[in-house]
Design a protein around this motif. Structure first.
Motif, PDB file in Angstrom:
ATOM      1  N   ALA A 268      29.015  52.118  26.087  1.00 23.48           N
ATOM      2  CA  ALA A 268      29.517  50.829  25.606  1.00 23.48           C
ATOM      3  C   ALA A 268      30.460  50.201  26.630  1.00 23.48           C
ATOM      4  CB  ALA A 268      30.226  51.005  24.267  1.00 23.48           C
ATOM      5  N   GLU A 269      31.315  51.011  27.234  1.00 24.36           N
ATOM      6  CA  GLU A 269      32.236  50.490  28.253  1.00 24.36           C
ATOM      7  C   GLU A 269      31.468  49.963  29.464  1.00 24.36           C
ATOM      8  OE1 GLU A 269      36.201  53.203  27.372  1.00 24.36           O
ATOM      9  OE2 GLU A 269      34.659  53.990  28.717  1.00 24.36           O
TER      10      GLU A 269
ATOM     11  N   ALA B  59      27.925  45.568  21.937  1.00 24.15           N
ATOM     12  CA  ALA B  59      28.600  46.564  22.777  1.00 24.15           C
ATOM     13  C   ALA B  59      30.030  46.811  22.292  1.00 24.15           C
ATOM     14  CB  ALA B  59      28.600  46.114  24.231  1.00 24.15           C
ATOM     15  N   GLU B  60      30.722  45.748  21.875  1.00 26.05           N
ATOM     16  CA  GLU B  60      32.083  45.911  21.357  1.00 26.05           C
ATOM     17  C   GLU B  60      32.084  46.746  20.074  1.00 26.05           C
ATOM     18  OE1 GLU B  60      33.335  41.841  21.019  1.00 26.05           O
ATOM     19  OE2 GLU B  60      34.175  41.817  23.050  1.00 26.05           O
ATOM     20  N   LEU B  61      31.118  46.493  19.203  1.00 27.12           N
ATOM     21  CA  LEU B  61      31.020  47.279  17.967  1.00 27.12           C
ATOM     22  C   LEU B  61      30.697  48.741  18.272  1.00 27.12           C
ATOM     23  CD1 LEU B  61      29.157  44.772  15.624  1.00 27.12           C
ATOM     24  CD2 LEU B  61      31.528  45.540  15.445  1.00 27.12           C
ATOM     25  N   ALA B  62      29.816  48.970  19.232  1.00 26.68           N
ATOM     26  CA  ALA B  62      29.483  50.345  19.622  1.00 26.68           C
ATOM     27  C   ALA B  62      30.721  51.056  20.167  1.00 26.68           C
ATOM     28  CB  ALA B  62      28.365  50.347  20.662  1.00 26.68           C
ATOM     29  N   LEU B  63      31.518  50.342  20.940  1.00 28.77           N
ATOM     30  CA  LEU B  63      32.747  50.922  21.481  1.00 28.77           C
ATOM     31  C   LEU B  63      33.725  51.261  20.353  1.00 28.77           C
ATOM     32  CD1 LEU B  63      34.450  51.755  23.906  1.00 28.77           C
ATOM     33  CD2 LEU B  63      35.226  49.379  24.080  1.00 28.77           C
ATOM     34  N   LYS B  64      33.893  50.358  19.401  1.00 29.75           N
ATOM     35  CA  LYS B  64      34.789  50.620  18.266  1.00 29.75           C
ATOM     36  C   LYS B  64      34.328  51.841  17.470  1.00 29.75           C
ATOM     37  CE  LYS B  64      36.350  45.878  17.523  1.00 29.75           C
ATOM     38  NZ  LYS B  64      36.327  44.725  16.617  1.00 29.75           N
ATOM     39  N   ARG B  65      33.023  51.936  17.237  1.00 27.79           N
ATOM     40  CA  ARG B  65      32.491  53.086  16.488  1.00 27.79           C
ATOM     41  C   ARG B  65      32.745  54.393  17.241  1.00 27.79           C
ATOM     42  NH1 ARG B  65      28.187  49.454  15.511  1.00 27.79           N
ATOM     43  NH2 ARG B  65      27.007  50.407  17.212  1.00 27.79           N
ATOM     44  N   ALA B  66      32.516  54.372  18.545  1.00 32.47           N
ATOM     45  CA  ALA B  66      32.709  55.586  19.346  1.00 32.47           C
ATOM     46  C   ALA B  66      34.179  56.001  19.371  1.00 32.47           C
ATOM     47  CB  ALA B  66      32.190  55.361  20.764  1.00 32.47           C
ATOM     48  N   ILE B  67      35.067  55.044  19.550  1.00 39.02           N
ATOM     49  CA  ILE B  67      36.505  55.353  19.568  1.00 39.02           C
ATOM     50  C   ILE B  67      36.946  55.900  18.212  1.00 39.02           C
ATOM     51  CG2 ILE B  67      38.809  54.315  19.690  1.00 39.02           C
ATOM     52  CD1 ILE B  67      37.645  52.455  21.907  1.00 39.02           C
ATOM     53  N   ASN B  68      36.458  55.300  17.141  1.00 39.66           N
ATOM     54  CA  ASN B  68      36.791  55.772  15.797  1.00 39.66           C
ATOM     55  C   ASN B  68      36.327  57.214  15.605  1.00 39.66           C
ATOM     56  OD1 ASN B  68      37.652  55.561  13.038  1.00 39.66           O
ATOM     57  ND2 ASN B  68      35.531  55.180  12.456  1.00 39.66           N
TER      58      ASN B  68
ATOM     59  N   ILE C  87      31.240  65.436  13.512  1.00 43.81           N
ATOM     60  CA  ILE C  87      31.183  64.601  14.713  1.00 43.81           C
ATOM     61  C   ILE C  87      30.923  65.451  15.951  1.00 43.81           C
ATOM     62  CG2 ILE C  87      32.514  63.071  16.224  1.00 43.81           C
ATOM     63  CD1 ILE C  87      33.937  62.085  13.657  1.00 43.81           C
ATOM     64  N   ASP C  88      29.920  65.049  16.709  1.00 43.67           N
ATOM     65  CA  ASP C  88      29.615  65.669  17.999  1.00 43.67           C
ATOM     66  C   ASP C  88      30.452  64.919  19.042  1.00 43.67           C
ATOM     67  OD1 ASP C  88      28.559  66.346  20.495  1.00 43.67           O
ATOM     68  OD2 ASP C  88      26.497  66.410  19.755  1.00 43.67           O
ATOM     69  N   LYS C  89      31.511  65.564  19.523  1.00 46.15           N
ATOM     70  CA  LYS C  89      32.446  64.899  20.442  1.00 46.15           C
ATOM     71  C   LYS C  89      31.765  64.445  21.732  1.00 46.15           C
ATOM     72  CE  LYS C  89      36.457  67.449  18.821  1.00 46.15           C
ATOM     73  NZ  LYS C  89      37.508  68.398  19.161  1.00 46.15           N
ATOM     74  N   GLU C  90      30.890  65.272  22.263  1.00 44.73           N
ATOM     75  CA  GLU C  90      30.208  64.913  23.513  1.00 44.73           C
ATOM     76  C   GLU C  90      29.334  63.677  23.318  1.00 44.73           C
ATOM     77  OE1 GLU C  90      30.789  66.131  26.536  1.00 44.73           O
ATOM     78  OE2 GLU C  90      32.352  67.290  25.546  1.00 44.73           O
ATOM     79  N   ARG C  91      28.642  63.631  22.207  1.00 44.55           N
ATOM     80  CA  ARG C  91      27.789  62.471  21.914  1.00 44.55           C
ATOM     81  C   ARG C  91      28.631  61.205  21.727  1.00 44.55           C
ATOM     82  NH1 ARG C  91      25.517  61.644  16.635  1.00 44.55           N
ATOM     83  NH2 ARG C  91      24.316  59.758  16.781  1.00 44.55           N
ATOM     84  N   ALA C  92      29.760  61.346  21.039  1.00 39.48           N
ATOM     85  CA  ALA C  92      30.650  60.201  20.832  1.00 39.48           C
ATOM     86  C   ALA C  92      31.244  59.728  22.158  1.00 39.48           C
ATOM     87  CB  ALA C  92      31.760  60.563  19.851  1.00 39.48           C
ATOM     88  N   LEU C  93      31.603  60.665  23.016  1.00 39.39           N
ATOM     89  CA  LEU C  93      32.152  60.313  24.326  1.00 39.39           C
ATOM     90  C   LEU C  93      31.100  59.611  25.181  1.00 39.39           C
ATOM     91  CD1 LEU C  93      34.732  60.479  25.951  1.00 39.39           C
ATOM     92  CD2 LEU C  93      33.995  62.700  26.800  1.00 39.39           C
TER      93      LEU C  93
END
Length: 131
Positions: A100-101, A116-125, A88-94
């Protein structure tokens, strides 16, 4: 101690392949803990971390939904995407989380809220697994 063969596979290929003692997944119906000898099961998965326990250590793999197939000695997880904490690339996930937010805050007619909600869930995960 008995072990299970665990495979996590995406359309891009295998992500994880090992013998482990216990697998925990978040199915649509709830949390599922899988030990060797578990009854055969197939279940859809939520966006969540898969926990893999072996030798007192826990490894995490971020999956974006999919299905789990359980057999007494083998677990196969088919996911659209899956990443180990090292991948996981933390910067990319952040950055994905921020995007998404922002989309969710705008709520303009051109924003697909569910997407957008799904993208946010994926990023948080992904961020949770990367820690």
């Amino acid at each position: 101690m008995k072990t299970l063969k665990v495979n996590i596979v995406t359309p891009d290929g295998p992500v994880y392949d090992a013998d482990i003692e216990m697998v925990s997944v978040r199915a649509e119906s709830g949390e599922l803990g899988i030990l060797p000898g578990h009854i055969p099961t197939v279940a859809p998965l939520k966006i969540a971390a898969v926990r893999l326990k072996k030798d007192g250590q826990t490894e995490l793999v971020a999956v974006s939904g999919g299905i789990v197939e359980v057999r007494p000695d083998h677990v196969t997880i088919l996911a659209q995407t899956a990443e180990t904490s090292e991948q996981i690339d933390k910067e990319r996930a952040l950055a994905a989380k921020r995007r998404a937010e922002e989309r969710l805050q705008k709520q303009t007619p051109d924003v697909d809220i569910i997407r957008a909600e799904l993208a946010l869930k994926r990023a948080i995960n992904r961020l949770d697994v990367a820690r």
